[in-house]
Design an enzyme around this catalytic site. Structure first.
Site, short mmCIF file in Angstrom:
data_model
loop_
_atom_site.label_atom_id
_atom_site.label_comp_id
_atom_site.label_asym_id
_atom_site.label_seq_id
_atom_site.Cartn_x
_atom_site.Cartn_y
_atom_site.Cartn_z
N LYS A 22 5.38 4.00 -10.94
CA LYS A 22 5.75 4.79 -9.75
C LYS A 22 6.09 3.87 -8.57
O LYS A 22 7.12 4.02 -7.92
CB LYS A 22 4.59 5.70 -9.35
CG LYS A 22 4.70 6.27 -7.94
CD LYS A 22 3.52 7.14 -7.57
CE LYS A 22 2.34 6.46 -6.95
NZ LYS A 22 2.45 6.15 -5.51
N ASN A 23 5.19 2.92 -8.30
CA ASN A 23 5.37 2.11 -7.08
C ASN A 23 6.50 1.11 -7.19
O ASN A 23 6.98 0.60 -6.19
CB ASN A 23 4.04 1.43 -6.71
CG ASN A 23 3.04 2.45 -6.18
OD1 ASN A 23 3.40 3.59 -5.92
ND2 ASN A 23 1.79 2.04 -6.04
N ARG A 97 4.76 8.98 1.55
CA ARG A 97 4.85 7.85 2.49
C ARG A 97 5.93 6.86 2.09
O ARG A 97 6.51 6.19 2.93
CB ARG A 97 3.51 7.13 2.53
CG ARG A 97 2.42 7.91 3.23
CD ARG A 97 1.25 7.00 3.43
NE ARG A 97 1.71 5.73 3.95
CZ ARG A 97 1.93 5.49 5.23
NH1 ARG A 97 1.69 6.40 6.12
NH2 ARG A 97 2.38 4.30 5.61
N CYS A 121 -2.96 9.02 6.08
CA CYS A 121 -3.27 9.83 4.89
C CYS A 121 -4.73 9.61 4.56
O CYS A 121 -5.44 8.91 5.27
CB CYS A 121 -2.36 9.47 3.74
SG CYS A 121 -2.72 7.87 3.06
N ARG A 126 -2.63 3.74 7.76
CA ARG A 126 -1.34 3.35 7.19
C ARG A 126 -0.24 3.08 8.23
O ARG A 126 0.78 3.78 8.28
CB ARG A 126 -0.84 4.43 6.20
CG ARG A 126 -1.88 4.99 5.27
CD ARG A 126 -2.07 4.35 3.96
NE ARG A 126 -1.01 3.82 3.20
CZ ARG A 126 -0.55 4.31 2.07
NH1 ARG A 126 -1.01 5.46 1.62
NH2 ARG A 126 0.36 3.68 1.38
N ASP A 329 -5.63 0.14 -5.94
CA ASP A 329 -5.27 1.39 -6.63
C ASP A 329 -6.09 1.62 -7.90
O ASP A 329 -5.93 2.66 -8.56
CB ASP A 329 -3.77 1.42 -6.96
CG ASP A 329 -2.92 1.53 -5.71
OD1 ASP A 329 -3.45 1.88 -4.65
OD2 ASP A 329 -1.70 1.27 -5.80
N ARG A 421 1.28 13.37 -8.20
CA ARG A 421 2.12 12.40 -7.48
C ARG A 421 2.25 11.10 -8.26
O ARG A 421 3.20 10.35 -8.06
CB ARG A 421 1.50 12.09 -6.11
CG ARG A 421 1.62 13.22 -5.10
CD ARG A 421 1.26 12.73 -3.70
NE ARG A 421 1.68 11.36 -3.54
CZ ARG A 421 0.88 10.36 -3.17
NH1 ARG A 421 -0.36 10.58 -2.87
NH2 ARG A 421 1.36 9.14 -3.07
N1 EPU Z 1 -0.47 -2.57 6.92
C1 EPU Z 1 -0.36 -2.88 8.27
N2 EPU Z 1 0.87 -2.72 8.86
C2 EPU Z 1 1.96 -2.32 8.17
C3 EPU Z 1 1.85 -2.02 6.79
C4 EPU Z 1 0.61 -2.16 6.21
O1 EPU Z 1 -1.32 -3.26 8.90
O2 EPU Z 1 3.04 -2.22 8.75
C5 EPU Z 1 -1.76 -2.72 6.28
C6 EPU Z 1 -2.26 -1.43 5.63
O3 EPU Z 1 -2.95 -0.62 6.56
C7 EPU Z 1 -3.15 -1.97 4.54
C8 EPU Z 1 -2.43 -3.23 4.09
O4 EPU Z 1 -1.60 -3.58 5.17
O5 EPU Z 1 -4.40 -2.33 5.07
C9 EPU Z 1 -1.61 -3.08 2.84
O6 EPU Z 1 -0.74 -1.95 2.95
P1 EPU Z 1 0.69 -1.93 2.27
O7 EPU Z 1 1.74 -1.83 3.32
O8 EPU Z 1 0.79 -3.04 1.29
O9 EPU Z 1 0.67 -0.56 1.49
P2 EPU Z 1 1.95 0.29 1.13
O10 EPU Z 1 3.07 -0.62 0.88
O11 EPU Z 1 2.13 1.39 2.11
C10 EPU Z 1 1.67 0.26 -1.46
C11 EPU Z 1 1.44 1.27 -2.55
C12 EPU Z 1 0.01 1.80 -2.45
C13 EPU Z 1 -0.95 0.63 -2.60
C14 EPU Z 1 -0.65 -0.42 -1.52
C15 EPU Z 1 -1.51 -1.66 -1.65
C16 EPU Z 1 3.62 2.26 -2.90
C17 EPU Z 1 4.48 3.47 -2.83
N3 EPU Z 1 2.39 2.38 -2.41
O12 EPU Z 1 1.50 0.96 -0.24
O13 EPU Z 1 -0.15 2.66 -3.57
O14 EPU Z 1 -2.28 1.07 -2.47
O15 EPU Z 1 0.73 -0.82 -1.60
O16 EPU Z 1 -1.35 -2.23 -2.89
O17 EPU Z 1 4.01 1.24 -3.42
C18 EPU Z 1 -0.97 4.54 -4.71
O18 EPU Z 1 -0.13 4.34 -5.59
O19 EPU Z 1 -1.92 5.35 -4.85
C19 EPU Z 1 -0.91 3.81 -3.45
C20 EPU Z 1 -1.53 4.21 -2.35
#
Ligand code: EPU
Length: 443
Positions: A22-23, A97, A121, A126, A329, A421
């Site tokens: 998915k990701n 998201r 969320c 986030r 995850d 999801r």
């Molecule tokens: N963060 C910031 N600022 C930003 C973005 C992120 O401070 O602008 C922080 C977040 O709050 C968190 C950390 O950085 O503490 C990592 O967040 P990241 O941005 O890497 O998360 P994401 O890209 O929004 C993806 C996956 C998530 C997974 C995370 C971490 C997708 C669609 N989602 O989210 O997957 O937990 O990376 O590996 O790729 C899931 O599949 O259940 C899921 C939540």
């Protein structure tokens, strides 16, 4: 609303083929916005999130063949035909998201993007500040207007809108950002000049995006490392690409086998993406037998493995970290397993400090867990007992399903739309393995 009813205690037996990730699929799909030519993805999982991404891309002028065209339900054939659309509407983005990953491609290719700002969320606040910082470093002008991110690329001397290759640092308080790296990487592929992304996410899903971009004509070095160099090109072409297997789905079914003391074989298993997970499983006493030899490097992440589940599980300490560390995850799923270990375990969450909504629900099932800030102390119990519980987010729900498979008696998990999801037909997969699980309408 739909719910799962599980009668626990049955050892799972049989074989499961792991679906596409998915990701990985979500930013790969968004990359179709970077070219006017066809981009075809194979092994796209059929999930609520990928269906929403199709809907979002269609609203942005991308033609997409229906999922079951040519009898290939996991193929996603896309072509961007209407470049005038640059607004990602709140009604679609709020459902997912990952809608944020159209921001970089829209800005790079169409010069402008208006993307509804994703809210918080269940797993935390986030923020998207790192995404915006990265795109601003490439010269984008970004403002916030009525809950939307409004981004515009600079004009060059001939009046063409194009981002500018620069040095970008993507480190935040909890490490890099996965989707932020996807946004900057996609945008930099079409920027003028060279971009160096430091503190880039090393997740396999980012590597997969880089591989697709390279087959579209991008010039990228350093994928899989924290320093990615992108030499921008003027345009990208079409490509055909197979999505990597879903390491989180794979890990979830390994734990399903272990927690039910079953005998399960997994095919299309991404061995090399799960090192930290395997390390913690070793400590717990769960091992994997590889049933095949990889035919070549491309097959190393498409293996067949059989899960050896011991009767007695050892406790362990797991700390979630950015890849190649233990994935956040899989935290809730591992915790469900540790609830039944013989001794005291600890889980430390370093990515999403509040990702513990499964704890009170596991406690309702008899788990002995104490949360102390970003740590959860788990005192193993002899058994879990079925109970009605509430799913709060995707992976927490998966943890509750796993607990339900092991628990004595009936577990009812409400709000399983969270699971839909991220897990394709989870209850059917578990039924095929012999689990007593059914979906029903709880209203
Ligand atoms: N963060 C910031 N600022 C930003 C973005 C992120 O401070 O602008 C922080 C977040 O709050 C968190 C950390 O950085 O503490 C990592 O967040 P990241 O941005 O890497 O998360 P994401 O890209 O929004 C993806 C996956 C998530 C997974 C995370 C971490 C997708 C669609 N989602 O989210 O997957 O937990 O990376 O590996 O790729 C899931 O599949 O259940 C899921 C939540």
């Amino acid at each position: 609303m739909q719910a799962f009813r599980i009668h626990g205690g049955r050892p799972l037996r049989g074989t499961v083929a792991i679906n596409g990730s998915k990701n990985a699929a979500l930013p790969l799909m968004a990359a179709a916005l970077l070219t006017d030519e066809p981009v075809t993805l194979h092994a796209v999982p059929d999930l609520a999130d990928t269906r929403n991404m199709r809907k979002l891309l269609r609203s942005l002028g991308v033609e997409i063949a229906p999922p079951d065209a040519d009898g290939a339900p996991h193929t996603c054939a896309m072509q961007a035909t209407d470049p005038s659309q640059t607004t990602a509407e709140y009604d679609i983005v709020r459902t997912m998201r990952a809608g944020i990953c159209v921001l970089g491609p829209l800005l790079a290719k169409r010069g402008h993007a208006r993307v509804s700002m994703p809210g918080g969320c269940a797993i935390g606040t986030r923020p998207v500040d790192l995404h915006l910082r990265g795109l601003r470093a490439l010269g984008a002008e970004i403002t916030l207007d009525a809950g939307d991110i409004v981004a515009t690329a600079p004009r060059d001397s001939q009046g063409h809108q194009r981002l500018i290759g620069r040095h970008v640092f993507l480190g935040g308080p909890n490490g890099s950002t996965v989707l932020g790296t996807a946004n900057v990487l996609s945008a930099a592929a079409l920027a003028q000049g060279t971009t160096v992304i430091e503190c880039a996410a090393c997740e396999p899903e980012i590597e997969d995006l880089g591989r697709l971009l390279i087959s579209m004509g991008a010039n990228i070095e350093g994928l899989g490392s924290p320093k990615i160099t992108v030499h921008g090109v003027e345009q990208l072409g079409g490509a055909e690409h197979r999505v990597i297997p879903d390491r989180i789905e794979a890990g979830t079914y390994v734990i399903a086998a272990a927690i039910s003391a079953g005998d399960v074989t997994l095919t299309n298993y991404p061995t090399c993406m799960l090192g930290a997970f395997h390390d913690r499983l070793d400590e717990v006493g769960v091992t994997l037998d590889h049933l095949d030899a990889p035919a070549g490097p491309a097959q190393e992440n498409r293996r067949s493995v059989r899960v050896n589940a011991p009767r007695r599980l050892n406790p362990c300490h797991a700390v979630t970290q950015p890849h190649p560390g233990f994935p956040t995850d899989l935290q809730a799923q591992l915790m469900a397993l540790l609830c039944l270990a013989d001794g005291n375990s600890m889980v430390t969450e370093k990515i999403f400090p509040d990702r513990f909504l499964h704890v009170p629900e596991l406690q309702r099932m008899g788990a002995d867990i104490k949360r102390l800030g970003t740590n959860a102390l788990i005192h193993g119990v002899r058994e879990l007992v079925g109970a009605p519980v509430m799913a709060s987010d995707l992976r927490a729900s998966a943890g509750l399903v796993l607990a339900g498979l092991a628990a004595r008696g009936q577990t009812v998990i409400n709000r399983v739309y969270h699971l839909d999801r991220g897990y394709e037909k989870m209850e059917l997969t578990l039924q095929q393995l012999g689990a007593d699980i059914e979906r029903f309408d709880a209203d």
